[in-house]
Design an enzyme around this catalytic site. Structure first.
Site, PDB file in Angstrom:
ATOM      1  N   SER A 227       2.445  46.485 -42.085  1.00 11.40           N
ATOM      2  CA  SER A 227       2.171  45.426 -41.061  1.00 11.40           C
ATOM      3  C   SER A 227       0.924  44.822 -41.590  1.00 11.40           C
ATOM      4  O   SER A 227       0.378  45.195 -42.537  1.00 11.40           O
ATOM      5  CB  SER A 227       2.351  45.605 -39.856  1.00 11.40           C
ATOM      6  OG  SER A 227       2.468  44.451 -39.086  1.00 11.40           O
ATOM      7  N   ASN A 228       0.405  43.818 -40.857  1.00 11.17           N
ATOM      8  CA  ASN A 228      -1.124  43.250 -41.048  1.00 11.17           C
ATOM      9  C   ASN A 228      -1.666  43.173 -39.833  1.00 11.17           C
ATOM     10  O   ASN A 228      -1.235  43.403 -38.617  1.00 11.17           O
ATOM     11  CB  ASN A 228      -0.887  42.258 -41.766  1.00 11.17           C
ATOM     12  CG  ASN A 228      -0.067  41.164 -41.171  1.00 11.17           C
ATOM     13  OD1 ASN A 228      -0.660  40.426 -40.127  1.00 11.17           O
ATOM     14  ND2 ASN A 228       0.866  40.615 -41.720  1.00 11.17           N
ATOM     15  N   LYS A 229      -2.878  42.852 -39.914  1.00  9.44           N
ATOM     16  CA  LYS A 229      -4.015  42.608 -38.574  1.00  9.44           C
ATOM     17  C   LYS A 229      -3.645  41.469 -37.635  1.00  9.44           C
ATOM     18  O   LYS A 229      -4.447  41.386 -36.748  1.00  9.44           O
ATOM     19  CB  LYS A 229      -5.364  42.849 -38.900  1.00  9.44           C
ATOM     20  CG  LYS A 229      -5.984  44.265 -39.504  1.00  9.44           C
ATOM     21  CD  LYS A 229      -7.172  44.423 -39.951  1.00  9.44           C
ATOM     22  CE  LYS A 229      -8.253  44.118 -38.984  1.00  9.44           C
ATOM     23  NZ  LYS A 229      -9.471  44.267 -39.591  1.00  9.44           N
ATOM     24  N   SER A 230      -2.776  40.410 -38.037  1.00  8.08           N
ATOM     25  CA  SER A 230      -2.661  39.388 -37.278  1.00  8.08           C
ATOM     26  C   SER A 230      -2.301  39.647 -35.643  1.00  8.08           C
ATOM     27  O   SER A 230      -1.663  40.428 -35.390  1.00  8.08           O
ATOM     28  CB  SER A 230      -1.271  38.495 -37.738  1.00  8.08           C
ATOM     29  OG  SER A 230      -1.159  37.563 -36.907  1.00  8.08           O
TER      30      SER A 230
ATOM     31  N   ALA B 252       1.862  35.587 -39.825  1.00  5.47           N
ATOM     32  CA  ALA B 252       1.340  36.311 -41.100  1.00  5.47           C
ATOM     33  C   ALA B 252       2.503  37.067 -41.687  1.00  5.47           C
ATOM     34  O   ALA B 252       2.688  38.165 -41.418  1.00  5.47           O
ATOM     35  CB  ALA B 252       0.232  37.136 -40.645  1.00  5.47           C
TER      36      ALA B 252
END
Ligand code: CTP
Ligand code: CA
Length: 220
Positions: free
Chosen positions: A33-36, A100
């Site tokens: 995943s990502n930090k959004s 994101a």
């Protein structure tokens, strides 16, 4: 700073907003995943509803309360988001892609939990490209539909953002430095075909107001 929050200047408009990260699963319990944080997208959805629009929010997994008066639908993967967008995007006057979206997903999803066993001294993960949702909407953009994208950049912000606006057939792109990904605040540049407006560091709720002021101008 304008942000006409009390005005119902989007009454009668249908607005689709996407927000937050996606999760790309390797097996039933593991994902990339990502930090959004989803804060920018949620602020946009809330602001749109306050300004009179009928709003649908397609949200990745976030720690936020769904905005009051907004139909909120949760998704996890980029493919699920693409499915929901396909169901919705045609019926909306304005589509804002603040999510994101992961560019890649694990190529071989394992239905059973991956065991470390003895076979894995090092584990190589094969990734494949996700389809670009926004580019797809841009390709089939309806007459008078307004498309807004975000550009997350760590270098050469303006040029990269302008290229994305062109490539995806957007009316507006909001360029942001990835430094603001998890914060309540950010500094962004709002780009249309006519201008590039630098917005100094401020709360995402305030940025949302300015973005809708810009969209309101585009609708005229
Ligand atoms: N986006 C999308 N579908 C994807 C990837 C991105 O709809 N599979 C959207 C994002 O929601 C955003 C815009 O495209 O509104 C730009 O995303 P960004 O990650 O900044 O650009 P990319 O085109 O993915 O290019 P890169 O990550 O290589 O810079
Ligand atoms: Ca990307």
């Amino acid at each position: 700073i304008t942000g006409r929050l009390s005005e119902k200047d989007f009454a009668g408009k249908k607005i689709l907003v996407t927000a937050g990260p996606t999760r790309e699963y390797l097996d039933p319990i593991r994902f990339l995943s990502n930090k959004s944080s989803g804060k920018m997208g949620y602020a946009l959805a809330r602001t749109a509803a306050r300004r009179g629009a009928e709003v649908t929010l397609l949200s990745g997994p976030v720690n936020l309360t769904p905005p009051y008066g907004v139909e909120t639908i949760f998704i996890e993967s980029a493919s699920q988001l693409a499915e929901e967008v396909k169901l919705h995007s045609q019926n909306y006057d304005i589509v804002i892609m603040a999510a994101a979206v992961a560019d890649f997903r694990p190529a071989d999803y394992q239905k059973e939990k991956i065991k470390k066993g003895k076979q894995f001294d090092n584990f190589k993960l094969n990734m494949m490209r996700n389809s670009d949702i926004l580019e797809g909407i841009g390709r089939h953009k309806k007459k008078r539909q307004i498309l807004v994208g975000f550009a997350a950049e760590s270098e050469d912000l303006l040029n990269n953002a302008r290229d994305k606006m062109e490539k995806k057939n957007l009316d507006m792109i909001v360029a942001n430095d990835i430094a603001g990904f998890t914060s309540d605040q950010n500094s962004v540049t709002i780009i249309t075909k006519k201008y590039a407006k630098d917005i100094p560091l401020m709360k995402k709720t305030e940025i949302a107001g300015i973005i809708f002021d810009g969209i309101s101008e585009l609708l005229k």
